[in-house]
Design a protein around this motif. Structure first.
Motif, short mmCIF file in Angstrom:
data_model
loop_
_atom_site.label_atom_id
_atom_site.label_comp_id
_atom_site.label_asym_id
_atom_site.label_seq_id
_atom_site.Cartn_x
_atom_site.Cartn_y
_atom_site.Cartn_z
N VAL A 243 -1.80 37.99 9.76
CA VAL A 243 -1.25 36.67 9.45
C VAL A 243 -2.32 35.81 8.77
O VAL A 243 -2.03 35.08 7.81
N GLY A 244 -3.55 35.89 9.24
CA GLY A 244 -4.65 35.15 8.61
C GLY A 244 -4.88 35.59 7.18
O GLY A 244 -5.12 34.75 6.29
N LEU A 245 -4.80 36.89 6.93
CA LEU A 245 -4.93 37.39 5.56
C LEU A 245 -3.81 36.84 4.69
O LEU A 245 -4.05 36.40 3.56
N GLY A 246 -2.59 36.86 5.22
CA GLY A 246 -1.46 36.32 4.47
C GLY A 246 -1.64 34.85 4.16
O GLY A 246 -1.34 34.40 3.04
N PHE A 247 -2.15 34.09 5.13
CA PHE A 247 -2.38 32.66 4.91
C PHE A 247 -3.33 32.43 3.74
O PHE A 247 -3.06 31.62 2.84
N CYS A 248 -4.44 33.13 3.73
CA CYS A 248 -5.42 32.97 2.64
C CYS A 248 -4.84 33.44 1.31
O CYS A 248 -5.11 32.83 0.26
N ASN A 249 -4.07 34.52 1.34
CA ASN A 249 -3.38 34.97 0.13
C ASN A 249 -2.46 33.89 -0.41
O ASN A 249 -2.37 33.66 -1.62
N GLY A 250 -1.75 33.21 0.48
CA GLY A 250 -0.83 32.17 0.06
C GLY A 250 -1.54 30.97 -0.54
O GLY A 250 -1.06 30.38 -1.53
N VAL A 251 -2.69 30.61 0.02
CA VAL A 251 -3.49 29.52 -0.53
C VAL A 251 -3.87 29.83 -1.97
O VAL A 251 -3.74 28.99 -2.88
N PHE A 252 -4.37 31.04 -2.19
CA PHE A 252 -4.76 31.44 -3.55
C PHE A 252 -3.55 31.50 -4.49
O PHE A 252 -3.58 30.98 -5.61
N ALA A 253 -2.47 32.11 -4.01
CA ALA A 253 -1.34 32.39 -4.90
C ALA A 253 -0.65 31.12 -5.38
O ALA A 253 -0.30 31.00 -6.55
N VAL A 254 -0.43 30.15 -4.50
CA VAL A 254 0.32 28.97 -4.91
C VAL A 254 -0.45 28.15 -5.94
O VAL A 254 0.14 27.55 -6.85
N ALA A 255 -1.78 28.14 -5.84
CA ALA A 255 -2.58 27.44 -6.84
C ALA A 255 -2.46 28.13 -8.20
O ALA A 255 -2.34 27.49 -9.24
N ALA A 256 -2.52 29.46 -8.18
CA ALA A 256 -2.39 30.21 -9.43
C ALA A 256 -1.00 30.03 -10.04
O ALA A 256 -0.85 29.92 -11.26
N ILE A 257 0.02 29.96 -9.19
CA ILE A 257 1.39 29.78 -9.68
C ILE A 257 1.56 28.41 -10.32
O ILE A 257 2.19 28.26 -11.37
N THR B 70 -3.77 17.34 -9.18
CA THR B 70 -4.08 18.70 -8.76
C THR B 70 -3.07 19.68 -9.28
O THR B 70 -2.04 19.34 -9.82
N LEU B 71 -3.39 20.95 -9.06
CA LEU B 71 -2.53 22.06 -9.46
C LEU B 71 -2.19 22.00 -10.94
O LEU B 71 -1.05 22.20 -11.34
N VAL B 72 -3.20 21.70 -11.75
CA VAL B 72 -3.04 21.78 -13.21
C VAL B 72 -4.17 22.64 -13.73
O VAL B 72 -5.23 22.71 -13.13
N PRO B 73 -3.96 23.34 -14.84
CA PRO B 73 -4.99 24.22 -15.36
C PRO B 73 -6.16 23.43 -15.93
O PRO B 73 -5.99 22.29 -16.39
N GLY B 74 -7.33 24.03 -15.93
CA GLY B 74 -8.48 23.40 -16.55
C GLY B 74 -8.35 23.41 -18.06
O GLY B 74 -7.58 24.17 -18.63
N GLU B 75 -9.09 22.57 -18.69
CA GLU B 75 -9.03 22.51 -20.16
C GLU B 75 -9.75 23.70 -20.75
O GLU B 75 -10.67 24.22 -20.16
#
Length: 428
Positions: free
Chosen positions: A323-337, A423-428
């Motif tokens: 579950v902890g692994l999934g949580f960290c995966n979700g943190v990374f994934a939603v920012a990338a999305i 937040t949650l916008v791509p860098g220039e």
């Protein structure tokens, strides 16, 4: 007219259906082949790699949805192909029990259909979201739809895991049939009429596909983001095919318990996405760069914990660590999305589907490559290592190193946000 919140949720139902079907092929059927049928892990690894490899056609599907004047038909048609492929894949597992060659032939056809269905439906859906969602809502729309997809994965894995014990071939077919037919019906009802009501209908275009792709690849942002997606998603998917066999072989989990483990992992992904969605999109706390790197580093740490638990064996709190692994995966994934949704509308106009297809192809190739390499390494390590725990743990540590490399790349590729920047916008 742009998408309202209700329409965004309706499109999220399509994402939920995609996740519900795919999780059957990547977790449940994979587990049955490796543990119950005692087939080498590389076999389902190759099959899943095939379905990801077929998704190299995603840019083509995206280009077709950009230039064909109608995205809805690709969304529904792709879902039908995906459902048919999943049902055929379940039948292939049953055939494997008595005829290996026939089972392999059925499975190859099934996973090819799955790849085509996911590519056509998923890419066109994301293109519709990117073009029809107001810029201010794109990050939130990405979070909502992906949360619904993860919910579909977690709910399906949990329910199927509970219903699959005691395992039988007839029960497997019944369960998969219910999930796939239900997904097609929900998709048709959810998508019906949305495209006609928003300003998102693409204009017919006779430009050749390769010329359109060359235009998108010439964009620096699109190109750099493609390379980042490939590296990070290789790390993300490397454990996909080996986590459930690890639970069965090292911790003694039953088929139902290991399927429920996958559901728990995706539940952790869901929680991670919710928290980042609320904090970043709602409260505007943290930047894309920070959330991506933090999620990658956290994922690496949890993989190290899961590796250490293998030396303890049955009785270790594997479920909590997963579950902890999934949580960290979700943190990374939603920012990338969130970054993907914002970037899709930048650059040459009317090419949102092509960009989504390009990034989807990079993700699919990374997923297939990562899953196959992880399964193959486990097979090699089980022969050369002292035991199953050491074999699987070595591969998990390699995956952790890739996550750290992805975090380092994010720090270089993604610019620091300006002070007080959204937040949650791509860098220039």
């Amino acid at each position: 007219m742009t998408l309202g919140w209700l329409s965004i949720v309706r499109l999220g139902l399509v994402q939920m259906c995609l996740g519900a079907i795919v999780v059957l092929t990547t977790s449940t059927l994979n587990r049955l082949m490796v543990v119950e049928l005692a087939l080498p892990a590389v076999l389902p690894g190759l099959l899943v790699a095939l379905h990801y490899g077929i998704q190299i056609t995603r840019p083509n599907w995206g280009f077709l949805s950009d230039t064909g004047g109608n995205r809805t038909r690709w969304i529904v048609g792709g879902m039908v192909a995906l459902a048919g492929g999943a049902l055929l894949a379940a039948y292939g597992v049953i055939v494997f029990e008595t005829r290996f060659g026939a089972g392999l032939a059925v499975s190859v056809l099934a996973y090819a259909l799955i790849g085509l269905g996911v590519g056509a439906s998923g890419t066109s859906l994301l293109a519709l979201l990117a073009t029809a969602t107001a810029p201010a809502r794109r990050a939130a729309a990405a979070t909502i739809t992906w949360l619904m997809m993860i919910a579909g994965i977690a709910i399906t894995a949990g329910v199927v895991g509970a219903q699959l014990d005691p395992y039988s071939a007839a029960l497997l077919i019944r369960i998969v049939a219910v999930v796939t037919v239900g997904a097609v019906l929900v998709t048709i009802l959810a998508i019906w009429g949305i495209e006609a009501r928003v300003d998102a209908a693409p204009q017919p275009d006779t430009m050749p596909f390769l010329q359109g792709m060359a235009q998108v690849w010439a964009e620096r942002r699109a190109r750099n983001f493609t390379l980042f997606v490939f590296l990070s998603m290789t790390a993300y998917f490397m454990q996909e095919l080996i986590l459930e066999p690890y639970a069965g072989l090292v911790f003694g989990f039953t088929p139902g318990q290991s399927t429920s483990l996958s559901g728990a992992q995706n539940g952790g992904v869901f929680i991670g996405m919710v928290i980042v969605g609320v904090m970043a999109t709602g409260l505007r706390m943290g930047s894309l760069r920070a959330w991506v790197t933090g999620g990658c580093v956290g994922s690496a740490m949890m993989l190290a914990v899961i590796t250490a638990m293998g030396q303890i064996g049955p009785g270790a709190p594997l479920m909590a660590a997963v579950v902890g692994l999934g949580f960290c995966n979700g943190v990374f994934a939603v920012a990338a999305i969130g970054s993907m949704m914002a970037l899709a509308g930048q650059g040459r106009q009317a090419r949102e589907g092509t960009r989504m297809g390009l990034w989807g192809a990079a993700q699919a190739l990374a997923a297939g490559f990562g899953g196959l390499v992880g399964a193959a390494l486990v097979d090699v390590m089980r022969v050369t290592a002292a035991g199953d725990a050491t074999a699987f743990g070595t591969v998990f540590l390699i995956e952790a190193a890739l996550f750290l490399a992805a975090a380092a790349m994010a720090l270089r590729v993604m610019d620091r946000p300006a002070p007080h920047h959204s937040t949650l916008v791509p860098g220039e």
